[in-house]
Write an enzyme that holds these catalytic residues in place. Structure first.
Site, PDB file in Angstrom:
ATOM      1  N   HIS A  45      -2.111  -7.359  -9.467  1.00 15.15           N
ATOM      2  CA  HIS A  45      -3.683  -8.307  -9.297  1.00 15.15           C
ATOM      3  C   HIS A  45      -4.357  -7.543  -8.633  1.00 15.15           C
ATOM      4  O   HIS A  45      -4.358  -6.050  -8.248  1.00 15.15           O
ATOM      5  CB  HIS A  45      -2.760  -9.190  -7.916  1.00 15.15           C
ATOM      6  CG  HIS A  45      -2.292  -8.386  -7.040  1.00 15.15           C
ATOM      7  ND1 HIS A  45      -1.257  -7.736  -6.987  1.00 15.15           N
ATOM      8  CD2 HIS A  45      -3.089  -8.252  -5.076  1.00 15.15           C
ATOM      9  CE1 HIS A  45      -1.040  -7.561  -5.169  1.00 15.15           C
ATOM     10  NE2 HIS A  45      -2.442  -7.578  -5.234  1.00 15.15           N
ATOM     11  N   HIS A  47      -6.322  -6.169  -5.453  1.00 12.45           N
ATOM     12  CA  HIS A  47      -6.227  -5.844  -4.608  1.00 12.45           C
ATOM     13  C   HIS A  47      -6.444  -4.233  -4.345  1.00 12.45           C
ATOM     14  O   HIS A  47      -5.855  -3.288  -4.942  1.00 12.45           O
ATOM     15  CB  HIS A  47      -4.988  -6.572  -3.143  1.00 12.45           C
ATOM     16  CG  HIS A  47      -5.398  -7.586  -2.394  1.00 12.45           C
ATOM     17  ND1 HIS A  47      -4.954  -8.506  -2.371  1.00 12.45           N
ATOM     18  CD2 HIS A  47      -6.387  -8.210  -2.859  1.00 12.45           C
ATOM     19  CE1 HIS A  47      -5.653  -9.432  -2.184  1.00 12.45           C
ATOM     20  NE2 HIS A  47      -6.489  -9.284  -2.598  1.00 12.45           N
ATOM     21  N   ASP A  50      -5.015  -1.881  -2.285  1.00 13.27           N
ATOM     22  CA  ASP A  50      -4.224  -0.664  -2.320  1.00 13.27           C
ATOM     23  C   ASP A  50      -3.333  -0.917  -3.423  1.00 13.27           C
ATOM     24  O   ASP A  50      -2.150  -0.525  -3.374  1.00 13.27           O
ATOM     25  CB  ASP A  50      -3.043  -1.724  -1.115  1.00 13.27           C
ATOM     26  CG  ASP A  50      -2.718  -3.081  -1.109  1.00 13.27           C
ATOM     27  OD1 ASP A  50      -3.558  -3.678  -1.248  1.00 13.27           O
ATOM     28  OD2 ASP A  50      -1.523  -3.060  -0.986  1.00 13.27           O
ATOM     29  N   HIS A  51      -3.506  -1.573  -4.679  1.00 15.18           N
ATOM     30  CA  HIS A  51      -2.614  -2.078  -6.079  1.00 15.18           C
ATOM     31  C   HIS A  51      -3.718  -1.370  -6.857  1.00 15.18           C
ATOM     32  O   HIS A  51      -2.700  -0.965  -7.824  1.00 15.18           O
ATOM     33  CB  HIS A  51      -2.342  -3.254  -6.302  1.00 15.18           C
ATOM     34  CG  HIS A  51      -1.253  -3.972  -5.376  1.00 15.18           C
ATOM     35  ND1 HIS A  51      -0.270  -4.381  -5.252  1.00 15.18           N
ATOM     36  CD2 HIS A  51      -2.307  -4.393  -3.640  1.00 15.18           C
ATOM     37  CE1 HIS A  51       0.330  -4.219  -4.624  1.00 15.18           C
ATOM     38  NE2 HIS A  51      -0.704  -4.730  -3.348  1.00 15.18           N
ATOM     39  N   HIS A  85      -1.183 -15.193  -3.893  1.00 13.99           N
ATOM     40  CA  HIS A  85      -1.521 -13.994  -2.918  1.00 13.99           C
ATOM     41  C   HIS A  85      -3.095 -14.392  -3.715  1.00 13.99           C
ATOM     42  O   HIS A  85      -4.275 -14.052  -2.806  1.00 13.99           O
ATOM     43  CB  HIS A  85      -0.613 -13.308  -3.108  1.00 13.99           C
ATOM     44  CG  HIS A  85      -1.352 -12.211  -2.167  1.00 13.99           C
ATOM     45  ND1 HIS A  85      -1.684 -12.070  -1.647  1.00 13.99           N
ATOM     46  CD2 HIS A  85      -1.150 -10.539  -2.558  1.00 13.99           C
ATOM     47  CE1 HIS A  85      -1.997 -10.542  -0.627  1.00 13.99           C
ATOM     48  NE2 HIS A  85      -2.375  -9.586  -1.705  1.00 13.99           N
ATOM     49  N   ASP A  87       2.538  -8.426  -4.826  1.00 12.05           N
ATOM     50  CA  ASP A  87       2.318  -9.511  -3.170  1.00 12.05           C
ATOM     51  C   ASP A  87       3.217 -10.928  -3.659  1.00 12.05           C
ATOM     52  O   ASP A  87       2.149 -11.830  -2.253  1.00 12.05           O
ATOM     53  CB  ASP A  87       1.672  -9.053  -2.573  1.00 12.05           C
ATOM     54  CG  ASP A  87       0.606  -7.845  -2.182  1.00 12.05           C
ATOM     55  OD1 ASP A  87       1.786  -7.173  -2.571  1.00 12.05           O
ATOM     56  OD2 ASP A  87      -0.430  -7.988  -2.202  1.00 12.05           O
ATOM     57  N   HIS A 133       5.783  -3.948  -0.895  1.00 10.52           N
ATOM     58  CA  HIS A 133       5.177  -3.753  -0.037  1.00 10.52           C
ATOM     59  C   HIS A 133       6.920  -4.092   0.889  1.00 10.52           C
ATOM     60  O   HIS A 133       7.509  -4.398   1.331  1.00 10.52           O
ATOM     61  CB  HIS A 133       4.547  -4.690   1.524  1.00 10.52           C
ATOM     62  CG  HIS A 133       3.314  -3.947   0.441  1.00 10.52           C
ATOM     63  ND1 HIS A 133       1.811  -3.654   1.098  1.00 10.52           N
ATOM     64  CD2 HIS A 133       2.303  -5.254  -0.404  1.00 10.52           C
ATOM     65  CE1 HIS A 133       1.310  -3.988   0.547  1.00 10.52           C
ATOM     66  NE2 HIS A 133       0.964  -4.546   0.182  1.00 10.52           N
TER      67      HIS A 133
HETATM   68 FE    FE Z   1      -0.907  -5.755  -0.952  1.00 15.11          FE
HETATM   69 ZN    ZN Z   2      -2.329  -7.606  -2.724  1.00 14.20          ZN
END
Ligand code: FE
Ligand code: ZN
Length: 255
Positions: free
Chosen positions: A56, A58, A60-61, A112, A129, A167
């Protein structure tokens, strides 16, 4: 045979690294940061990064995708319905991709985020996530109904499926799980096991679906005790699994 290991990133992310020793090709899932991947490649001369799988949008990905793409010849796979940097292949529900000789089925799992996808190869699930060990992602874009359906879909995969989420949230998720089900001995055992792992600074992943079905409250909305607890929390009769889920998720957001 493909080996899977984790490259830690930021404070609690794991970038999953898939290695095929036969060909010295490798792939990564959700590289939020390019640095750990580039460092690994530098320490392993002869290896080449051929594929980047994204669940996805985001940061941090996907934060490391562009740098990795320009440093390697990797193909970038990602959800069709989201804005993914440097994406080469846009994936939709039930698509199939071949990575290092493994076929992965693609499932859309909105909740999410709206376009979130998961990758499944027999025994192995990369779920970003969406499903966490003993928990699930927050609802940033989707509805509780969507997330509940997405989790049910993942839970329907075989029990021995290894769950590779992004995570290290297991310990805090289990605190919540124990609050929802104080009498669940599987949760109590897992709390202790995870406490030991974390005290040694070891990761708690991958999980597996059998364990998740016994200890993850978000997969246990059909259990009478979970429903009763959810009813107590929001003072009404949660009639459907999705309503129980919504009540649990709202409770966890403030836990
Ligand atoms: Fe994340
Ligand atoms: Zn995420």
């Amino acid at each position: 045979m493909i080996q899977i290991s984790a490259l830690p990133a930021f404070t609690d992310n794991y970038i999953w690294l898939l290695q095929d020793p036969g060909t010295q090709r490798c792939a990564v899932v959700d590289p939020g940061d390019a640095a750990p991947v580039l460092a690994w490649l530098q320490q392993h001369p002869g290896w080449s990064l051929t594929d980047i799988l994204i669940t996805h949008h985001h940061h941090d990905h996907v934060g490391g995708v562009e740098r990795l793409k320009s440093a390697t010849d990797a193909t970038v796979y990602g959800p069709a319905d989201e804005n993914i940097p440097a994406r080469d292949v846009a994936l939709r529900d039930n698509d199939r991709v071949s990575v290092l000789g493994w076929d992965f089925d693609v499932y859309t799992v909105p909740g999410h985020t709206l376009g979130h996808i998961a990758y499944y190869h027999e025994g192995v699930l990369f779920c970003g996530d969406t499903l966490f060990a003993a928990g699930c992602g927050r609802l940033f874009e989707g509805t509780p109904e969507q997330m509940h359906a997405s989790l049910q879909r993942l839970a329907a995969l075989p029990d021995d499926t290894q769950v590779y989420c992004t995570h290290e949230y297991t310990q805090s998720n289990l605190k919540f799980a124990a609050a929802v089900e104080p009498d669940n001995t599987d949760i109590a055992e897992r709390v202790e096991h995870v406490r030991q792992l974390r005290s040694l600074n070891e990761m708690t992943l991958p999980s597996n679906l059998a364990l998740e079905k016994r200890t993850n409250p978000f997969l246990r909305t059909a259990e009478t005790s979970v429903k009763q607890k959810a009813d107590e929390r929001n003072g009404r009769d949660n009639r459907s699994g999705a309503e129980v889920f919504a009540s649990l998720r709202a409770w966890k957001d403030k836990f």
